[in-house]
Structure formats: C-alpha cells, structure tokens
Design an enzyme around this catalytic site. Structure first.
Site, PDB file in Angstrom:
ATOM      1  N   ARG A   2      23.581   9.437 -10.270  1.00  0.00           N
ATOM      2  CA  ARG A   2      23.946   9.025  -8.914  1.00  0.00           C
ATOM      3  C   ARG A   2      25.114   8.051  -8.878  1.00  0.00           C
ATOM      4  O   ARG A   2      25.930   8.101  -7.962  1.00  0.00           O
ATOM      5  CB  ARG A   2      22.719   8.415  -8.224  1.00  0.00           C
ATOM      6  CG  ARG A   2      21.696   9.473  -7.855  1.00  0.00           C
ATOM      7  CD  ARG A   2      20.450   8.873  -7.263  1.00  0.00           C
ATOM      8  NE  ARG A   2      19.533   9.930  -6.846  1.00  0.00           N
ATOM      9  CZ  ARG A   2      18.299   9.713  -6.400  1.00  0.00           C
ATOM     10  NH1 ARG A   2      17.839   8.479  -6.314  1.00  0.00           N
ATOM     11  NH2 ARG A   2      17.537  10.712  -6.040  1.00  0.00           N
ATOM     12  N   PHE A   4      17.615  18.451 -11.132  1.00  0.00           N
ATOM     13  CA  PHE A   4      17.909  17.156 -10.531  1.00  0.00           C
ATOM     14  C   PHE A   4      18.934  16.438 -11.394  1.00  0.00           C
ATOM     15  O   PHE A   4      19.122  16.755 -12.564  1.00  0.00           O
ATOM     16  CB  PHE A   4      16.619  16.327 -10.399  1.00  0.00           C
ATOM     17  CG  PHE A   4      16.386  15.782  -9.018  1.00  0.00           C
ATOM     18  CD1 PHE A   4      16.150  16.635  -7.958  1.00  0.00           C
ATOM     19  CD2 PHE A   4      16.397  14.421  -8.766  1.00  0.00           C
ATOM     20  CE1 PHE A   4      15.922  16.143  -6.676  1.00  0.00           C
ATOM     21  CE2 PHE A   4      16.167  13.912  -7.504  1.00  0.00           C
ATOM     22  CZ  PHE A   4      15.938  14.785  -6.446  1.00  0.00           C
ATOM     23  N   GLU A  20      18.820  14.551  -3.213  1.00  0.00           N
ATOM     24  CA  GLU A  20      19.547  15.150  -4.331  1.00  0.00           C
ATOM     25  C   GLU A  20      19.059  16.576  -4.594  1.00  0.00           C
ATOM     26  O   GLU A  20      19.747  17.380  -5.194  1.00  0.00           O
ATOM     27  CB  GLU A  20      19.318  14.273  -5.565  1.00  0.00           C
ATOM     28  CG  GLU A  20      20.201  14.551  -6.741  1.00  0.00           C
ATOM     29  CD  GLU A  20      20.082  13.439  -7.773  1.00  0.00           C
ATOM     30  OE1 GLU A  20      19.821  13.760  -8.944  1.00  0.00           O
ATOM     31  OE2 GLU A  20      20.233  12.265  -7.406  1.00  0.00           O
ATOM     32  N   ALA A  34      14.278  11.125  -8.929  1.00  0.00           N
ATOM     33  CA  ALA A  34      12.916  11.615  -9.174  1.00  0.00           C
ATOM     34  C   ALA A  34      12.170  10.830 -10.250  1.00  0.00           C
ATOM     35  O   ALA A  34      11.042  11.172 -10.588  1.00  0.00           O
ATOM     36  CB  ALA A  34      12.895  13.110  -9.489  1.00  0.00           C
ATOM     37  N   SER A  37       4.116   3.303   4.605  1.00  0.00           N
ATOM     38  CA  SER A  37       4.874   2.679   3.521  1.00  0.00           C
ATOM     39  C   SER A  37       6.055   3.558   3.130  1.00  0.00           C
ATOM     40  O   SER A  37       6.049   4.776   3.339  1.00  0.00           O
ATOM     41  CB  SER A  37       3.969   2.454   2.310  1.00  0.00           C
ATOM     42  OG  SER A  37       2.885   1.611   2.657  1.00  0.00           O
ATOM     43  N   ALA A  41       0.833  -1.207   0.000  1.00  0.00           N
ATOM     44  CA  ALA A  41       0.000   0.000   0.000  1.00  0.00           C
ATOM     45  C   ALA A  41       0.863   1.251   0.000  1.00  0.00           C
ATOM     46  O   ALA A  41       0.535   2.252   0.626  1.00  0.00           O
ATOM     47  CB  ALA A  41      -0.953  -0.001   1.192  1.00  0.00           C
ATOM     48  N   GLY A  98      12.950  14.283  -2.919  1.00  0.00           N
ATOM     49  CA  GLY A  98      13.274  15.282  -3.939  1.00  0.00           C
ATOM     50  C   GLY A  98      12.146  15.709  -4.835  1.00  0.00           C
ATOM     51  O   GLY A  98      11.901  16.903  -5.022  1.00  0.00           O
ATOM     52  N   GLN A 137      21.504   0.770  -6.381  1.00  0.00           N
ATOM     53  CA  GLN A 137      21.918   2.176  -6.384  1.00  0.00           C
ATOM     54  C   GLN A 137      22.394   2.621  -5.001  1.00  0.00           C
ATOM     55  O   GLN A 137      21.710   2.405  -3.997  1.00  0.00           O
ATOM     56  CB  GLN A 137      20.751   3.066  -6.809  1.00  0.00           C
ATOM     57  CG  GLN A 137      21.134   4.547  -6.863  1.00  0.00           C
ATOM     58  CD  GLN A 137      20.091   5.385  -7.576  1.00  0.00           C
ATOM     59  OE1 GLN A 137      19.168   5.906  -6.956  1.00  0.00           O
ATOM     60  NE2 GLN A 137      20.227   5.505  -8.884  1.00  0.00           N
ATOM     61  N   LEU A 140       9.293   8.048  -8.041  1.00  0.00           N
ATOM     62  CA  LEU A 140       7.904   8.416  -7.758  1.00  0.00           C
ATOM     63  C   LEU A 140       7.078   8.398  -9.041  1.00  0.00           C
ATOM     64  O   LEU A 140       5.897   8.043  -9.028  1.00  0.00           O
ATOM     65  CB  LEU A 140       7.834   9.802  -7.096  1.00  0.00           C
ATOM     66  CG  LEU A 140       8.346   9.901  -5.660  1.00  0.00           C
ATOM     67  CD1 LEU A 140       8.107  11.302  -5.100  1.00  0.00           C
ATOM     68  CD2 LEU A 140       7.692   8.862  -4.757  1.00  0.00           C
ATOM     69  N   GLU A 178       9.126  -0.318  -6.966  1.00  0.00           N
ATOM     70  CA  GLU A 178      10.491  -0.802  -6.777  1.00  0.00           C
ATOM     71  C   GLU A 178      10.567  -2.331  -6.783  1.00  0.00           C
ATOM     72  O   GLU A 178      11.616  -2.899  -7.089  1.00  0.00           O
ATOM     73  CB  GLU A 178      11.080  -0.262  -5.472  1.00  0.00           C
ATOM     74  CG  GLU A 178      12.577  -0.473  -5.358  1.00  0.00           C
ATOM     75  CD  GLU A 178      13.208   0.152  -4.123  1.00  0.00           C
ATOM     76  OE1 GLU A 178      14.397  -0.090  -3.872  1.00  0.00           O
ATOM     77  OE2 GLU A 178      12.492   0.899  -3.406  1.00  0.00           O
ATOM     78  N   LYS A 204       1.506  -5.017   5.122  1.00  0.00           N
ATOM     79  CA  LYS A 204       2.029  -5.324   6.459  1.00  0.00           C
ATOM     80  C   LYS A 204       2.187  -4.064   7.303  1.00  0.00           C
ATOM     81  O   LYS A 204       2.469  -4.142   8.493  1.00  0.00           O
ATOM     82  CB  LYS A 204       3.349  -6.084   6.363  1.00  0.00           C
ATOM     83  CG  LYS A 204       4.543  -5.325   5.811  1.00  0.00           C
ATOM     84  CD  LYS A 204       5.774  -6.229   5.784  1.00  0.00           C
ATOM     85  CE  LYS A 204       7.012  -5.502   5.267  1.00  0.00           C
ATOM     86  NZ  LYS A 204       8.196  -6.385   5.231  1.00  0.00           N
ATOM     87  N   ARG A 206      19.101   4.265 -11.916  1.00  0.00           N
ATOM     88  CA  ARG A 206      17.904   5.106 -11.931  1.00  0.00           C
ATOM     89  C   ARG A 206      18.264   6.569 -11.783  1.00  0.00           C
ATOM     90  O   ARG A 206      19.098   6.921 -10.945  1.00  0.00           O
ATOM     91  CB  ARG A 206      16.955   4.707 -10.792  1.00  0.00           C
ATOM     92  CG  ARG A 206      15.729   5.615 -10.681  1.00  0.00           C
ATOM     93  CD  ARG A 206      14.775   5.148  -9.613  1.00  0.00           C
ATOM     94  NE  ARG A 206      15.266   5.296  -8.258  1.00  0.00           N
ATOM     95  CZ  ARG A 206      15.291   6.449  -7.572  1.00  0.00           C
ATOM     96  NH1 ARG A 206      14.901   7.579  -8.146  1.00  0.00           N
ATOM     97  NH2 ARG A 206      15.716   6.475  -6.318  1.00  0.00           N
ATOM     98  N   HIS A 246      23.010   5.933  -3.039  1.00  0.00           N
ATOM     99  CA  HIS A 246      22.743   7.378  -3.088  1.00  0.00           C
ATOM    100  C   HIS A 246      23.985   8.102  -2.580  1.00  0.00           C
ATOM    101  O   HIS A 246      24.556   7.720  -1.553  1.00  0.00           O
ATOM    102  CB  HIS A 246      21.534   7.725  -2.215  1.00  0.00           C
ATOM    103  CG  HIS A 246      20.969   9.080  -2.500  1.00  0.00           C
ATOM    104  ND1 HIS A 246      21.619  10.239  -2.140  1.00  0.00           N
ATOM    105  CD2 HIS A 246      19.821   9.465  -3.119  1.00  0.00           C
ATOM    106  CE1 HIS A 246      20.886  11.279  -2.519  1.00  0.00           C
ATOM    107  NE2 HIS A 246      19.793  10.825  -3.120  1.00  0.00           N
TER     108      HIS A 246
END
Length: 665
Positions: A339, A171, A308, A454, A96, A67, A103, A293, A457, A440, A90, A451, A295
């Site tokens: 990144r 970005f 970022e 931004a 979540s 969720a 960012g 990745q 999302l 993800e 869960k 990736r 960061h």
C-alpha cells in the site's frame, strides 16, 4: 420507564406499540436495576473535587476495553477460561470499526494453489520494510490457518469456491515461494464485507458466554499502583453520567486506532486513540506512531474506503492519459504492490500533472472491464458505496480515488503474547504487569513500517486470542484482586471536571478541525524536515489552546456529546503530537514514512551490497529500530527513545529469520 410501559400496554393504543419499543424500555429498566444492584453491593464513593461525583465500584478478574474484533475475541476467550470478565465499550459492539473492513483475512490455507505460512511470514516481514518483530510475525502467520478455521466453525459465512472451500483472493504484497512464485491468493473473503461478517460472528459467539458488557461506557484512564502494575480502569457511563471504577488483575486494551487525527480518513469518527492515550497518561510509552498507512483508494472527497480487493479481483488504477501507471512503479506486482508503494505512486502521478478531474487532484480506479456478475457477487458493497458517495456506476465508469489515511501501524508496544512492554533503565524490554493490548491499538510489531492488506483482521483475531491465552496461563479465575491505591481515579475525575467546565473561547469542533488539517498538511504521504518542523510548532499551539482555551457549552453529564468529544480530542492530540514529533525525528524513508529530504532506508548495513567486509553501525547511527515515545500530558512535550527490532523467530528450525534486503515489487 416501567410506568410508561404499563400505561402503553394498558392504554387504548397498546396494539400500536412495536416490539422494539417494548424491548428498549425493558432494557432501560434492566440497566437501571442492575446499576442499583451494583450500588447496593459495591457502594458509591465521592472523590474529592470541587464538585462531588458518585463512583460505583466493580471487581472483575479481567476487564477488556473495546468490543471490536480484538476485544470480543479476548473477552469471550477469558470468560470461556472461567474468568469473571467485563467488556467496556463506548459503542454497541457491532458498531465497532472492525465492521468497516472489506477485503479479507490472510491465511495460508492453500485453497487456490499450494501455500505455506512461511511464505506468508516472508511477505509480512518484507511488507514491514524489516521493522517488524519476527517472533510476533512468526506467531501470527503460523496461527493464521487455525484462526480462520476457528472463525468458520463459529459460523462465519465465507465466500466459497465451486468445490466448497473458503474462497481466497489476490491481495497486495502477497507472493508464493518467498517472492519467487508469483501473486498469491491468500486472502479469505466474505464478498467485500469481511469485517462486517467477522464482527457479527464474534459478537454472536460472545453471547454464548457470561461476559458482563458495559455498553456506551467511555473508558477514561488506567489505574496503576505504586509498583507499576495495572489494577483497574476508570469509566464514565454516557447514559446517566455515573462514574465507574473497575478493579481487576488483568486489563486488555483493544480500543482501535486514531485515524481521526487526520482530516481525510477511512476511520470512523469514534477512532480517537483512547487506549493509546490512556497508556500515555499512565506514563508508559507508545511505539512507532510515525508510521501511518495511507490506503491508495479512498473515494475522492468522501474518504470512504474502496477495498484493495477490487484490484485483487482485476481492477487497476489509471491516470489522466488512461495509462496503468503502476506498471512503471512496480513492474512485477503492479497494482498489487504494498500500500505504501501504491499510495506514493498515485501521489507522484498527481504531482506531475497526470491526475484526473477539473483540478487534476486524484486518479481513477477502473472496474468497468470486470464482468457484471463478478462485481455483483464479489464486490457488491463497493458497487453500492461508489454509487452513493461518488455517483458512479462501476459497470460503466471508473471510481475517483485518492490516498487516504487508513491505519496506524504504531501503538501500545507488546510482545507476541499481548503483554504491554516498556523499557527499563538499561533500555531492555520490561513487561507491564496486568496490562495487555491487541488490535490496531497495539504494536506487536507485526506490521512494522507498513501493514499488508488483510493482515489487520488476522492481527485482531490472533492477538485477541493470545491475550486470553496468556492471562489463562499466568492467572487463576477467582484469585484475590490486587487492591486499588487510596487515590485511585482522582486524577481522572479531576480531568473530567476540568473539561466539563472548560470556559475558554475555542469550541471542540474548531480545535479538532485545526488539528486534523495540520496533520493532513504536515504529516502526509510525502514528508520533509521543514514541513514536519512547522507542523510540530503548529501542533504545540493547538495543544496549548486545548489545555488553556477550550470551550465546552454543555455542563451536564447525561449524554453530553460535547464533553465526550472534548475527552476524545485530548486523546487524539496526545497521539497526534507523538506521531508528528516521531516523524520529524526519523531522518530516513521506510515503509509508510517517506522523507523526500532523506529518501533512503538507513540500516545497520548497506543491504544493497554484500555485507561481508562491512562494519555494523551502532544503533545510534541507523534507523532499523522502534521509536518509543512518551508525552507530558500537561505541557505536550514529547520524549523519544528507541529499542531494537527483534529479528529472531520463535524457533529457527521451524522458521528461519528473513534477512533484510532491498525492498522492491
């Protein structure tokens, strides 16, 4: 709960009871009544293990696991289309991990300068180091502006320009005019709390629809029939220990990543790769798990994310000499290179003795030159986080930062409509009927080997919605539900029973820590063959210990965190084992996978030279291909195969293929 509530409301202290306490008690009454009603309607069954477990059966048109942003968007999209939909999670939805995104969300709205979604697509393909599937990237980037406007219409409170338009910040890895037009401002932001705002907006929107939420239910396994179709899910209610068997025609996995298989990660402790492990236990492959990745800016010591967006607003990285070192590594993009480039650059600075601090083992992120009003308006969360976790006043001091595990580019392989893929005997893509994935947990693959910031999302909103749309195109609300196999859920219950009564010598927490430290040491920013091979051997030992010598202390079923963490450890290990084995096999450097012993990218052509006159290498001789990994969950043995990258867009007239090239910033 009813009796307690009656006593409180009629007792002498009734005026002191809070509304929240009354609400909690009423919700318990409602939940118990609902469970009782479900038992009465659906009946309970006992599956054959040494100990009997009651099973509550449910039927839905569709079930969504998770969720977060992707799960909520899929769930209310399905309900809006008329499907009887359940959402198993869960965590309470607003806990979540989407809530931690800071960012922003990319979309070529053109609010700051002229922009084009095709430029966004070019940047995404380049950022993926040409491992991304261009049909999915085409779909995502073209849908991005509409998706952001949809969020705005749902009430998402984006930051605004003086003209009242959605504010867009710079970005990493974003450019205009196919990399020739300078730094793009494409990232739509809500200060530095964009994920928090997006998740609450989507949850609020979801409450308009009649979706059935099963909150604090732990999804354990998929139910597959003999034809290879997904026909349901097994789940455990953590509150009362009851087992639930969901029968449905369509299942959407949106359970997030598995960052917690590393010691230092920005991921929440709940990011344990449950969905990917469920797919692996069902005998299906995962894709590209070696691409993890890091960061560039996790707070040193704590691992908390520093967005970022700080560099998008004008912040920059410095070494012990006060030098803006990214100018050496990425002369054009500088601190807003992709990144993987920035994380490797910071790691090299530390290795070469230019780190900061007593041990010279991190670098600084400088923000103190930015106006205080900009920090307060656009980076309020970062200012607070730095003060709490680093003891730093960002208006006066730099933030100590270090590359930290942040995102899994790989996951459950899907096409651009969210349908889960496997391969047939000839290696061709094959859709798994009834099974979808988004966010993800999935691998569309829009992110490829790396990736862009931004784009995550954007990914969850676009592909959560895509799953709902595809199910609506291929199914009808209320149609007959495919029957469950006769032994549906027995393996899942047997595994639960085995973990619950595990009586070995090694506690879950100790084994998890060993796994995390092994991954951190042996599958880090820079990788080498011998270190990876040693890591594979260590991980096999950890896996064997988990299988044969795990210790669970609490034998109960009600809120048994020891048991749940044991099940989560299984999920983490299934993902981690495939990750490190896939990394050891890939003898090249591409995106986030950087091999010091194989520093070059190995493509079908040498793209540093004109391809005229070159002979195309067969797939066996190059690495521009997707890893497909599967695992024997009993032994931990990993099997690897490969499938080609999709270079064709959905429509060449609408958007031409971005041809591979040498990647530089």
């Amino acid at each position: 709960a009813t009796t307690q509530l009656a006593k409180i409301l009629t007792g002498p202290q009734s005026t002191l009871i809070s509304l929240s306490q009354i609400s909690t008690m009423l919700s318990r009454v409602a939940r118990k009544s609902a469970d009782a009603a479900r038992v009465a309607v659906n009946g309970t069954r006992c599956l054959s293990t040494e100990r009997a477990y009651s099973i509550i059966d449910h039927q839905y048109d569709a079930v969504v696991i998770g969720a977060g942003g992707a799960g909520l968007r899929a769930a209310f999209g399905l309900t809006e289309a008329g499907f009887k939909t359940a959402c198993i999670t869960k965590l309470f939805p607003t806990r979540s991990h989407t809530v931690a995104a800071q960012g922003g969300i990319n979309a070529a709205l053109g609010n700051m300068e002229d922009d084009d979604w095709r430029w966004h697509m070019y940047d995404t393909v380049k950022g993926s180091d040409w491992l991304g599937d261009q049909d999915a990237i085409h779909y995502m980037c073209k849908e991005a502006p509409e998706s952001v406007i949809e969020l705005e219409n749902y009430g998402m409170p984006f930051s605004r320009t003086e003209e009242g338009k959605i504010y867009q910040r710079a970005f990493g890895g974003q450019s205009y005019n196919y990399g020739k037009g300078g730094q793009a401002h494409r990232c739509c932001a809500v200060a530095d709390r964009t994920g928090h705002s997006l998740l609450h907006t989507l949850y609020g929107q979801s409450l308009r629809y009649d979706t059935s939420y099963f909150i604090e239910y732990f999804a354990m396994d998929l139910i597959m029939n003999d034809e290879g179709e997904c026909v349901g899910v097994m789940a455990l209610c953590m509150e009362d220990g009851t087992m639930h068997r969901f029968n449905c025609n369509n299942t959407v996995i949106a359970s997030g990543g598995f960052g917690r298989c590393y010691f230092s990660a920005t991921s929440a402790h709940a990011c344990t790769g449950d969905g990917g492990a469920m797919v692996s236990r069902a005998g299906l492959p995962q894709s590209d798990l070696e691409f993890v990745q890091f960061h560039p800016t996790g707070i040193y010591g704590a691992g908390c994310l520093i967005t970022e967006g700080t560099r998008g607003e004008g912040g920059y990285l410095i070494n012990s000499e006060g030098e803006r070192y990214m100018e050496r590594y990425a002369p054009v993009a500088k601190d807003l290179a992709s990144r993987d480039v920035v994380s490797r650059s910071s790691t090299i600075e530390i290795r070469e003795g230019r780190g900061v601090g007593p041990d010279k083992d991190h670098v600084y992120l400088q923000l103190s030159h930015l106006p205080a009003d900009v920090l307060a308006e656009r980076l309020p969360g970062i200012s607070e986080t730095a003060a709490i976790f680093a003891g730093v006043d960002v208006t006066k001091e730099p933030i100590p930062v270090l590359p930290t595990v942040h995102y899994n580019m790989g996951g459950i392989p899907t096409n651009y409509t969210g349908q889960v893929l496997t391969t047939d005997a000839n290696g061709a893509d094959k859709v798994v009927p009834g099974l979808y994935a988004a966010g993800e947990a999935s691998c569309a693959s829009v992110h490829g080997a790396n990736r862009l910031g931004a784009n995550s999302l954007l990914d969850i909103v676009v592909f959560g919605r895509a799953c709902a749309h595809r199910i609506a195109e291929t199914s009808t609300p209320g149609e007959s539900i495919k029957p469950l196999p006769a032994d549906a859920g027995e393996e899942s219950v047997a595994n639960l029973d085995s973990v619950r009564y595990a009586s070995g010598a090694v506690p879950v927490a100790d084994l998890r820590l060993e796994m995390q430290k092994t991954m951190q040491e042996h599958a880090a920013v820079f990788r080498t063959g011998p270190v990876l091979e040693e890591g594979c051997a260590k991980m096999q030992k950890v896996y064997d210990t988990m299988t044969n010598d795990l210790k669970i202390v609490d034998r109960s079923l009600v809120w048994n965190t020891d048991l749940i963490e044991g099940l989560e450890l299984q999920n983490l290990m299934i993902n981690a084992k495939q990750t490190i084995e896939s990394a050891a096999a890939r003898t090249e450097s591409r995106g986030a996978h950087s091999r010091e012993d194989f520093p070059d990218r190995v493509d079908e052509y040498d793209y540093s030279k004109p391809i005229e006159g070159q002979t195309r290498k067969p797939m066996e001789e190059h690495w521009r291909k997707h890893t497909m990994s599967s695992i024997d969950c009993a032994s931990g043995k990993v099997n690897l195969s490969y499938r080609g990258v999709i270079d064709n867009t959905l429509d060449q007239d609408d958007c031409a293929t971005v041809p591979p090239a040498v990647r530089s910033y």
